[in-house]
Enzyme design. Structure first.
Site, PDB file in Angstrom:
ATOM      1  N   CYS A 191       0.856  -1.185   0.000  1.00  0.00           N
ATOM      2  CA  CYS A 191       0.000   0.000   0.000  1.00  0.00           C
ATOM      3  C   CYS A 191       0.893   1.236   0.000  1.00  0.00           C
ATOM      4  O   CYS A 191       2.079   1.157   0.353  1.00  0.00           O
ATOM      5  CB  CYS A 191      -0.931   0.009   1.214  1.00  0.00           C
ATOM      6  SG  CYS A 191      -0.070   0.183   2.784  1.00  0.00           S
ATOM      7  N   ASP A 233      -6.021   9.422 -38.327  1.00  0.00           N
ATOM      8  CA  ASP A 233      -5.313   9.440 -39.602  1.00  0.00           C
ATOM      9  C   ASP A 233      -6.067   8.528 -40.572  1.00  0.00           C
ATOM     10  O   ASP A 233      -6.766   7.602 -40.143  1.00  0.00           O
ATOM     11  CB  ASP A 233      -3.886   8.938 -39.395  1.00  0.00           C
ATOM     12  CG  ASP A 233      -3.120   8.827 -40.692  1.00  0.00           C
ATOM     13  OD1 ASP A 233      -3.175   9.784 -41.481  1.00  0.00           O
ATOM     14  OD2 ASP A 233      -2.494   7.786 -40.920  1.00  0.00           O
TER      15      ASP A 233
END
Length: 805
Positions: A31, A465
């Site tokens: 943690c 594109d």
């Protein structure tokens, strides 16, 4: 543990200090607060240059000056923070488990911590039985400072000692490292409750918190599993055929070849060596097929479920599965540099970059915990001093009577200490990021950081594109129209004959279509000549044929307006003025040719100097998935999908209409694509740009999120893009947006739910509505499990849910 010299290497000639890096596995560091404690301990060691701590993988990468500190000192510093290093070497030169890159799976439910927890839980159960059920048997068995200890008290104290020891030990190391974390808070609460004789509360707190820690360890181990699955894709061993001339090894088809087959660790295979892969085996390295053929399951890399046929000259990737045939391939890169290794490295590296939400949570936690600790102290101390007997407070028509002595308010203060732990909302973001990024990687989408995961879910427009993204990027014959008495096959035969000596992409497309149509041998040609900018000509069977633009045939004297097509694609030879009066007649020049050109296709006419044989239309084909991908993006909430292309206006308009983009911008040079992206950002907000990762690199870098198509095996695409679609599959784009959008939602849910529950519990403590047990079960254990479980939902998202192929 791995140990590698940094850029300066050994003692440098230019006086630079040499540095070494060591990677250590610290499983219990799971943690952010754990990592903070380790970091503070490392900071006190002179000679440690840098520390990269990754709770999500349970690893610590430490860079240190070997002239001032040893590896043993580094390990000792981590252990002084209260965490075990499981791959410690005997000296600074030894490395163990260095390639793991992630803590190994833990036997959580049978670990020493778990055993102590179960023993403590048993003591608590028996203590409660004697305290509340068999009260007559709850005899005094001892006394301390004239305070009698009954049998239940002894059982509770035993539970506190057994289950609470790891908590108090962790609290000691936290205090030692001046880290105000959950271990210090819980350890303090357990000791304080025991000291004032609240043995039931102390034992319950110790056991419940230990169970909560085990459950959190289990949840984090599950999150790490997704990373381990990636690492386990590539086999550890490879079968290498090394030519010695001493023996003959039969291939699968019975053919014998010189050489010995040897099974060696994959990381010992050298570039250029021949690797043998039989049906059902995993491919251990990246390489190029030199023998055999098979269908290969590339889903571990690209996420595509349909096997891909591989033959001589094709690339194969480590971690993919040879389905049915025999393959030999030449290793193109060592195991450490394979596409899969790069994916794993980038996914692990993505955990190091904190997102904006993570940074916000860390800053908030820095104020939240001290504030609640101060409130806990005030809650324990002030009410007994201020309240004499009882006090009633009314707010908005509601009233509550506060009463109780020192012990009551002290317990309430301890309860607030439990609630002060910020674990649930501190881990809410990183576990969501890990779950989202690893889920995407297993489905062929590589996200190089949690910040990009967040950003993709918030984009307002997506720029695409055209070439290689919306289209396949390869010219192909789309239409063949026969004129006069010719057939489609004859048109292709003559066109292929004329183009067989040309190296133009149009020629390649016509020859590829001829091969697919299986025309057989095309006629031989003589007197081949290229007509610059217009077409070609050559003699076939003694007659001159031409292939080229309509303008070429107009120069030859053809009046294209007098050749007409029927609607079914055939030819009519009746006079133009008579035929054009019929509805099924279309003039070539104003009809078919114009139609093809309006569709963005290149028109090639084939014929002699006296007769037209036919028309061939060629185009860069739109990807089958493009239209549906754009539609799904709209469905998912992307309001602006824009196509950017360097092609001419007509081609751009035709493709835009086919795929359904909202707008297009044509005839753009690379720098003009950058300007277009900046204009979109100014007009709409955050923009994602999708391209091939090479030609579109400037635009990808300018966009808020750059996404490269078809990055498998392409180092440039992996390096330049923020996100890489490993396959040439634009259908993954809706999945990527949906995953990112949902990840943002999950992160917000985790953060605000955690804070909301903590706030409600904190408000309930002074009112006497929240016990220590409830604070642990709901506020700590419950919320930590809740946010982890919510985050793991991201791992269940699949591309098929957002795109139907």
């Amino acid at each position: 543990m791995t140990e590698t010299p940094d850029a300066p290497g050994e003692v440098s000639r230019d006086g630079q200090r040499r540095e070494l890096s060591v990677r250590l596995t610290v499983p219990e560091m799971d943690c952010p607060s754990c990592a903070q404690k380790v970091d503070k301990s490392l900071q006190r060691v002179d000679g440690i240059v840098d520390a990269t701590l990754q709770p999500t993988t349970g690893t610590a990468t430490i860079t240190y000056d070997p002239d001032r500190v040893t590896e043993t000192d580094v390990v000792r510093a981590i252990e002084n923070a209260g965490y075990e290093v499981i791959n410690r070497g005997d000296d600074a030169e030894e490395s163990l488990d260095g390639e793991l890159g992630i803590a190994p799976p833990s036997e959580i439910w049978t670990s020493p911590r778990a055993v102590k927890t179960w023993i403590g839980a048993a003591f608590v159960v028996f203590g409660l039985v004697f305290e509340f059920v068999l009260t007559g048997q709850n005899l005094a068995v001892a006394s301390v400072l004239d305070y009698p200890l009954h049998l239940a008290d002894v059982l509770f104290l035993s539970a506190t000692a057994v289950s609470g020891y790891p908590v108090v030990r962790g609290g000691y190391y936290s205090a030692k490292n001046r880290s105000l974390d959950i271990d210090l808070l819980m350890g303090t609460a357990i000791i304080a409750a025991t000291g004032i004789g609240y043995f039931v509360e102390a034992a319950t707190l110790a056991v419940l918190f230990s169970i909560a820690e085990l459950l959190e360890d289990y949840a984090m181990d599950r999150a790490r599993d997704s990373l381990r699955e990636l690492m386990e894709l590539s086999p550890d061993e490879a079968t290498v055929r090394r030519d010695t001339g001493a023996s003959e090894t039969p291939r699968a088809d019975g053919e014998a070849v010189d050489g010995d087959e040897e099974t060696v660790p994959a990381d010992e295979v050298e570039v250029g060596e021949t690797v043998v892969v039989r049906p059902g085996e995993k491919i251990p390295l990246d390489g190029t097929v030199v023998e055999g053929g098979s269908a290969v399951d590339e889903s571990p890399i690209t996420g595509e479920s349909v096997p891909v046929d591989k033959g001589v000259g094709d690339e194969v990737y480590a971690g993919t599965i040879n389905e049915e045939g025999y393959l030999e391939f030449e290793a193109d890169a060592p195991a450490s540099e394979s596409t899969l290794s790069q994916i794993i490295e980038l996914v692990q590296g993505a955990q190091e970059k904190k997102t904006e939400k993570e940074q916000f949570v860390d800053r908030f936690a820095g104020y939240y915990t001290p504030t609640i600790v101060v409130l806990a102290i005030l809650t324990a101390a002030l009410p007994p001093l201020l309240i004499n007997g009882s006090a009633t407070v009314s707010v908005a028509g509601l009233s509550h009577t506060f009463s109780g002595g020192w012990q009551t308010w002290f317990i309430r203060g301890l309860t607030l200490l439990v609630i002060a732990c910020p674990c649930a909302f501190v881990i809410s973001t990183p576990v969501s990021v890990v779950s989202g990024i690893t889920s995407a990687a297993k489905n062929g989408v590589l996200i190089k950081g949690g910040n990009y995961l967040e950003a993709m879910g918030d984009v307002d427009a997506i720029a695409l594109d055209k070439t290689g993204t919306l289209t396949k990027g390869e010219l192909a014959v789309t239409d063949v129209v026969a004129l006069g008495g010719a057939t489609d096959e004859e048109v292709l035969r003559y066109a292929a004959a004329l183009e067989q000596r040309s190296e133009h992409p149009i020629a390649e497309a016509i020859l590829a279509r001829a091969d697919q149509t299986e025309l057989g041998d095309v006629p031989s040609i003589e007197a081949f000549e290229s007509i610059t900018g217009k077409g070609i000509r050559a003699a076939i069977d003694g007659e001159t044929y031409y292939a080229g633009k309509p303008a070429l045939f107009e120069e030859l004297g053809f009046d294209l307006s007098h050749a007409h097509l029927r609607a079914d694609g055939g030819i009519v030879t009746e006079p133009a003025h008579e035929q054009c009066e019929r509805e099924d007649c279309t003039d070539i020049e104003s009809g078919a040719i114009a139609q093809f050109e309006d569709e963005g296709k290149t028109v090639v006419l084939v014929g002699t100097d006296s007769e037209l044989v036919g028309i061939v239309a060629i185009a860069d084909e739109v990807r089958p998935a493009a239209k549906q991908a754009v539609a799904r993006l709209h469905d998912l909430g992307v309001e602006h999908v824009v196509m950017l292309t360097g092609d001419n206006e007509g081609t751009a308009r035709a493709i835009a209409e086919q795929v359904g983009v909202d707008e297009y911008r044509a005839e753009l040079l690379p720098d003009e694509k950058v300007d277009a992206v900046e204009m979109l950002q100014a007009e709409y907000g955050e923009v994602a740009m999708v391209g091939d990762g090479i030609n579109d690199a400037p635009a990808l870098a300018t966009a808020d999120v750059g996404i490269a198509m078809g990055a498998a095996g392409t180092d440039t695409a992996l390096e330049t893009a923020d996100i890489a679609l490993m396959a040439d599959d634009i259908g993954k784009l809706p999945y990527l947006y949906a995953l990112s959008h949902k990840a943002n939602g999950v992160i917000r849910q985790n953060i605000w739910t955690s804070l909301g529950v903590k706030a409600l519990l904190a408000l309930g403590v002074p009112l006497g509505l929240v016990s220590v047990a409830l604070a642990v079960v709901v506020g700590d254990m419950g919320m930590s499990l809740g946010v982890t479980g919510n985050a793991m939902r991201l791992s269940r998202m699949k591309p098929d849910r957002f795109f139907d192929a």
